[in-house]
Design a protein around this motif. Structure first.
Motif, PDB file in Angstrom:
ATOM      1  N   ASP A 165      35.587  47.847  48.165  1.00 11.64           N
ATOM      2  CA  ASP A 165      35.375  46.638  47.361  1.00 11.64           C
ATOM      3  C   ASP A 165      36.692  45.902  47.148  1.00 11.64           C
ATOM      4  O   ASP A 165      37.530  46.351  46.376  1.00 11.64           O
ATOM      5  CB  ASP A 165      34.747  47.012  46.012  1.00 11.64           C
ATOM      6  N   GLU A 166      36.863  44.800  47.839  1.00 10.71           N
ATOM      7  CA  GLU A 166      38.097  44.000  47.745  1.00 10.71           C
ATOM      8  C   GLU A 166      39.315  44.901  47.926  1.00 10.71           C
ATOM      9  O   GLU A 166      40.332  44.713  47.247  1.00 10.71           O
ATOM     10  CB  GLU A 166      38.190  43.312  46.378  1.00 10.71           C
ATOM     11  N   ALA A 167      39.203  45.856  48.839  1.00 12.32           N
ATOM     12  CA  ALA A 167      40.205  46.917  48.907  1.00 12.32           C
ATOM     13  C   ALA A 167      41.625  46.400  49.130  1.00 12.32           C
ATOM     14  O   ALA A 167      42.575  46.997  48.671  1.00 12.32           O
ATOM     15  CB  ALA A 167      39.834  47.911  50.000  1.00 12.32           C
ATOM     16  N   SER A 222      29.773  42.863  44.851  1.00 10.73           N
ATOM     17  CA  SER A 222      30.018  44.201  44.298  1.00 10.73           C
ATOM     18  C   SER A 222      28.716  44.842  43.845  1.00 10.73           C
ATOM     19  O   SER A 222      28.508  46.040  44.033  1.00 10.73           O
ATOM     20  CB  SER A 222      30.969  44.120  43.106  1.00 10.73           C
ATOM     21  N   THR A 223      27.844  44.041  43.257  1.00 12.36           N
ATOM     22  CA  THR A 223      26.564  44.576  42.802  1.00 12.36           C
ATOM     23  C   THR A 223      25.775  45.120  43.986  1.00 12.36           C
ATOM     24  O   THR A 223      25.263  46.241  43.938  1.00 12.36           O
ATOM     25  CB  THR A 223      25.745  43.475  42.102  1.00 12.36           C
ATOM     26  N   LEU A 224      25.718  44.354  45.060  1.00 14.70           N
ATOM     27  CA  LEU A 224      24.991  44.802  46.250  1.00 14.70           C
ATOM     28  C   LEU A 224      25.606  46.090  46.795  1.00 14.70           C
ATOM     29  O   LEU A 224      24.901  47.043  47.144  1.00 14.70           O
ATOM     30  CB  LEU A 224      25.002  43.694  47.314  1.00 14.70           C
ATOM     31  N   GLN A 227      19.206  37.113  30.928  1.00  8.41           N
ATOM     32  CA  GLN A 227      19.259  38.141  31.972  1.00  8.41           C
ATOM     33  C   GLN A 227      20.041  37.579  33.151  1.00  8.41           C
ATOM     34  O   GLN A 227      19.953  36.402  33.464  1.00  8.41           O
ATOM     35  CB  GLN A 227      17.853  38.517  32.440  1.00  8.41           C
ATOM     36  N   THR A 228      20.809  38.456  33.818  1.00 12.46           N
ATOM     37  CA  THR A 228      21.622  38.009  34.943  1.00 12.46           C
ATOM     38  C   THR A 228      21.027  38.511  36.249  1.00 12.46           C
ATOM     39  O   THR A 228      20.710  39.692  36.375  1.00 12.46           O
ATOM     40  CB  THR A 228      23.053  38.562  34.822  1.00 12.46           C
ATOM     41  N   ILE A 229      20.898  37.589  37.195  1.00  9.20           N
ATOM     42  CA  ILE A 229      20.471  38.003  38.523  1.00  9.20           C
ATOM     43  C   ILE A 229      21.704  38.509  39.262  1.00  9.20           C
ATOM     44  O   ILE A 229      22.642  37.757  39.509  1.00  9.20           O
ATOM     45  CB  ILE A 229      19.881  36.808  39.315  1.00  9.20           C
TER      46      ILE A 229
HETATM   47  N1  LIG Z   1      27.120  45.601  34.683  1.00 11.83           N
HETATM   48  C1  LIG Z   1      26.728  44.316  34.636  1.00 11.83           C
HETATM   49  N2  LIG Z   1      26.016  43.852  33.591  1.00 11.83           N
HETATM   50  C2  LIG Z   1      25.605  42.566  33.541  1.00 11.83           C
HETATM   51  N3  LIG Z   1      25.859  41.655  34.492  1.00 11.83           N
HETATM   52  C3  LIG Z   1      26.571  42.047  35.565  1.00 11.83           C
HETATM   53  C4  LIG Z   1      27.052  43.394  35.689  1.00 11.83           C
HETATM   54  N4  LIG Z   1      27.736  43.498  36.857  1.00 11.83           N
HETATM   55  C5  LIG Z   1      27.678  42.269  37.414  1.00 11.83           C
HETATM   56  N5  LIG Z   1      26.989  41.401  36.652  1.00 11.83           N
HETATM   57  C6  LIG Z   1      26.693  39.995  36.993  1.00 11.83           C
HETATM   58  O1  LIG Z   1      26.105  39.959  38.259  1.00 11.83           O
HETATM   59  C7  LIG Z   1      26.583  38.862  39.008  1.00 11.83           C
HETATM   60  C8  LIG Z   1      27.183  39.354  40.296  1.00 11.83           C
HETATM   61  O2  LIG Z   1      28.382  40.050  40.002  1.00 11.83           O
HETATM   62  P1  LIG Z   1      29.246  40.809  41.063  1.00 11.83           P
HETATM   63  O3  LIG Z   1      30.269  41.577  40.329  1.00 11.83           O
HETATM   64  O4  LIG Z   1      28.371  41.553  41.985  1.00 11.83           O
HETATM   65  O5  LIG Z   1      29.920  39.615  41.830  1.00 11.83           O
HETATM   66  P2  LIG Z   1      31.018  39.648  42.977  1.00 11.83           P
HETATM   67  O6  LIG Z   1      30.481  38.857  44.090  1.00 11.83           O
HETATM   68  O7  LIG Z   1      31.440  41.038  43.249  1.00 11.83           O
HETATM   69  O8  LIG Z   1      32.189  38.840  42.306  1.00 11.83           O
HETATM   70  P3  LIG Z   1      33.768  39.096  42.322  1.00 11.83           P
HETATM   71  O9  LIG Z   1      34.286  38.460  43.560  1.00 11.83           O
HETATM   72  O10 LIG Z   1      34.227  38.377  41.101  1.00 11.83           O
HETATM   73  O11 LIG Z   1      34.002  40.564  42.248  1.00 11.83           O
HETATM   74  C9  LIG Z   1      27.556  38.133  38.121  1.00 11.83           C
HETATM   75  O12 LIG Z   1      26.884  37.057  37.544  1.00 11.83           O
HETATM   76  C10 LIG Z   1      27.942  39.157  37.090  1.00 11.83           C
HETATM   77  O13 LIG Z   1      28.243  38.541  35.867  1.00 11.83           O
END
Ligand SMILES: Nc1ncnc2c1ncn2[C@@H]1O[C@H](COP(=O)(O)OP(=O)(O)OP(=O)(O)O)[C@@H](O)[C@H]1O
Ligand SMILES: [Mg+2]
Lengths: 276, 405
Positions: free
Chosen positions: B190-192, B68-70, B40-42
């Motif tokens: 997002d990284e626009a 991006s997730t946030l 599982q990924t946090i």
């Molecule tokens: N849809 C998804 N399914 C599974 N894991 C995910 C998904 N989206 C993101 N992750 C995981 O969540 C974590 C955070 O990813 P995220 O895309 O938010 O990072 P980020 O800070 O935006 O990075 P980047 O600068 O590369 O865009 C990473 O470990 C990624 O692999």
């Protein structure tokens, strides 16, 4: 080897009879639709003087695929008329178009369904793979079993045989739409329908049209083969040429099939590049 | 200022059993361990912050840190595993799909993406109309609105072009315009600007700031570039492994990095553009006052052992700078007199800057005047502090930065 013959024949007959009894209405409906489409398309096209239709088709080809292709179409159709295969040509065209209308009506929604659901996709994929590995002739057998001989089983066999690429490419095209485009639409509060109509289908258009093109070409090859079960059209002339060992006659009909193939291919493969 | 977005205890786990992963986190397992043991990924872990109305809030961090997730949790493109997201007083984690759609239409100006994500089969105008079209706004109204926005992002004349005919910068303007065209106030980016070359990128940043001045949207901007974060962000949240490690203004982050991770980030950037005079000035020392006699002034200089002194009037307004050697010579000339009159010719122009002048300009200012400290003054020319020469260099070198405990 075995003391008795396995009654496979009887079993299948029983199964077919059972299905015919239960699904008779559906089969009848299918027949009605197919006759309706084929007859109307054929009559509609034969209503015009051949020259008018030839100029019309050449014109469409010119608009969509340039003057070289238009010239090929024009000369090819003049030749067709001249050697007396005009009606057979129109009949085959009507069969192909009918099959394609049915293919789009069924295959496009199935493709969308498969694009939206991984489960549906995982069920459909192996079926499509299986269908595409079967030789074309095999499709004639169940068609004949349920619809007898004639035009309807010909179209049904064509429909089944030529549908896989449309489903496959519709699903593929929609799955390939970039994730961000969907996210962008979602972020604005788009409904599933809005996403489909305004984003997924238009963006996947080129791939979907490639599916249409492929299924038309497959359909044409099947329609010719379907002459063996009495579907009529150019295939019948090819078949007659072969049966009578009349090389010239068979070749003429074959050439017209090629002309039709070229025209259909050029027109359908240009849909996409033409519009923006 | 009014709170626009309030995030409480927000977590996102990508996987089948978020509870198990969050439990493991509580027991001190790391993100990597959970990935290995549970597959599982946090994405985001126990995040708390508030975005104020009309501010640009930047999410900053390395790749994979969860920015991006946030951001996608804020408009619920991702469904949170636990926690609350309260926007304008409504907890959007509780909305059903239909309510969520309605909410997005009303509150979000869509998103702007790194690779633009505009529709290739639509013209610029049709792309900008997209959001309004989804809301069912009538054709002529949305066209009028879109044309206005197209103009404001500098794309007028390109309404009928297709995206493939435009440069990257122009395509991103389309993406921005599409967001600004709808009548909502939260814009997610997002990284626009990350795909644009540096000059265009800089230009787009300036234009965004200019537009923001007028439009006053609430913007959540994701970037992995600290320069960009500091240029754009009113406040910046620095993320690591799904957590926020520090939130603050550019200056707070530069002068007091919360830990070594932040410190490492900060060390990599050109600080002179970010630090301002106010951040490194010292409290004003004793000054010469108008009315002081030459001997009094000399005493004040000697006391500190300086090469000169700033002169102010009684209201602390800076008059200029007096050099010790010239003053000494003048006193010697007039030694015989009991009361030496003050000569205005002794006062030279002082280098002066405002509190929010960037250090780059402070450096310019003190190289123009080869003497004395730089006076930091307010709009009324009143002395707020001084910058001694060594201080600027010290601030720009890494050693100056101390880790706050
Ligand atoms: N849809 C998804 N399914 C599974 N894991 C995910 C998904 N989206 C993101 N992750 C995981 O969540 C974590 C955070 O990813 P995220 O895309 O938010 O990072 P980020 O800070 O935006 O990075 P980047 O600068 O590369 O865009 C990473 O470990 C990624 O692999
Ligand atoms: Mg990202």
């Amino acid at each position: 080897m075995l003391p008795y013959r396995i009654p496979l024949n009887d079993w299948i007959t029983a199964a077919v009879n059972f299905l015919e009894e239960k699904l008779g209405v559906v089969f009848d409906l299918f027949s009605v639709i197919i006759y309706f489409l084929v007859d109307n398309l054929k009559d509609g096209m034969l209503f015009f003087h051949p020259l008018i239709l030839i100029v019309l088709i050449a014109g469409i080809t010119f608009y969509l695929a340039g003057w070289k292709n238009a010239l090929v179409a024009f000369l090819g159709l003049i030749l067709t008329e001249n050697i007396g295969l005009w009606e057979a040509f129109i009949e085959t065209l009507a069969l192909v178009l009918t099959a394609e209308i049915l293919i789009i009506a069924a295959g496009f929604p199935i493709g969308i369904w498969a694009a939206r659901s991984d489960r549906v996709n995982s069920v459909i994929r192996p079926i499509l793979d299986f269908m595409q590995t079967m030789p074309a002739f095999v499709y004639l057998i169940p068609a004949v079993m349920f619809f007898g001989l004639g035009l309807v089983p010909g179209v049904v066999a064509t429909f089944v045989f030529a549908m896989p690429p449309l489903i496959r490419l519709t699903s593929l095209g929609i799955r390939q739409v970039p994730k961000e485009l969907i996210e962008a639409a979602d972020a604005f509060g788009a409904t599933d329908m809005q996403k489909l109509i305004k984003v997924q289908v238009p963006v996947a258009k080129a791939t979907i049209l490639a599916g249409v093109n492929q299924s038309i070409m497959l359909g044409l090859s099947m329609v010719v083969i379907a002459a063996m079960i009495g579907a009529g059209g150019l295939g019948e002339d090819v078949l007659r040429g072969i049966q009578r060992l009349n090389v010239g006659q068979g070749f003429e009909a074959g050439l017209v099939v090629v002309i039709l193939a070229i025209i259909l291919d050029r027109i359908t493969s240009s849909f996409d590049s033409k519009k923006a | 200022m009014e709170d626009k977005i309030v995030i409480r205890n927000l977590s996102k786990v990508f996987g089948k059993n978020p509870k198990m992963a969050l439990e493991a986190l509580k027991n001190g397992k790391s993100k990597d361990e959970i990935l290995n043991e549970q597959k599982q990924t946090i994405g985001v872990h126990d995040v708390n912050f508030t975005v104020k109305k009309s501010e640009i809030f930047v999410l900053m961090g390395l790749s994979g840190s969860g920015k991006s997730t946030l951001q996608r949790l804020i408009n619920r493109l991702h469904t949170p595993s636990t926690g609350e997201i309260v926007i304008d007083g409504i907890d959007i984690t509780k909305l059903n799909p239909h309510e969520l759609r309605v909410f997005r239409r009303k509150h979000f100006c869509g998103m702007v993406f790194q690779n633009f994500a505009i529709l290739p089969h639509r013209t610029v105008l049709e792309n900008v109309e997209f959001g309004l079209e989804l809301q069912g706004v009538e054709k002529d109204i949305r066209e009028q609105k879109s044309l206005e926005v197209i103009k404001s992002v500098g794309l007028d004349g390109n309404e009928d072009s297709y995206p493939s005919q435009l440069s990257g910068g122009m395509q991103q303007r389309v993406g921005l315009a599409r967001g600004l065209a709808v009548d909502a106030d939260i814009l997610l980016m997002d990284e626009a600007f990350s795909a644009l070359d540096p000059l265009i990128r800089r230009q787009m940043q300036d234009e965004l700031l200019e537009l923001q001045e007028k439009m006053q949207k609430t913007i959540v901007f994701v970037t992995h570039d600290l320069d960009e974060a500091f240029r754009l962000g009113n406040r910046i949240a620095i993320m690591k492994d799904g957590r926020i490690v520090q939130i603050g203004s550019a200056e707070e982050i530069i002068s007091k990095p919360a830990d070594d991770y932040v410190k490492a980030f900060v060390e990599n950037m050109n600080r002179s553009a970010i630090l301002t005079a106010g951040a490194i000035m010292l409290p004003p020392e004793e000054t010469a006052l108008s009315g002081d006699g030459p001997r009094t002034i000399m005493r004040k200089i000697r006391k500190k052992g300086l090469a000169g002194i700033l002169m102010t009037d009684t209201k602390k307004r800076v008059k200029g700078y007096i050099k010790a050697d010239r003053l000494a010579a003048y006193i010697k000339e007039n030694q015989s007199k009991e009361n030496i009159p003050f000569d205005e010719n002794l006062v030279e122009e002082a280098a002066s800057v405002n509190e929010d002048t960037p250090l780059t300009d402070v450096i310019n200012s003190y190289t123009e005047h080869e003497y004395g400290p730089v006076a930091v003054v307010d709009s009324d020319n009143r002395l707020k502090g001084v910058i001694v020469r060594g201080a600027v260099i010290a601030a720009l070198s890494e050693d100056h930065i101390e880790t706050a405990e």
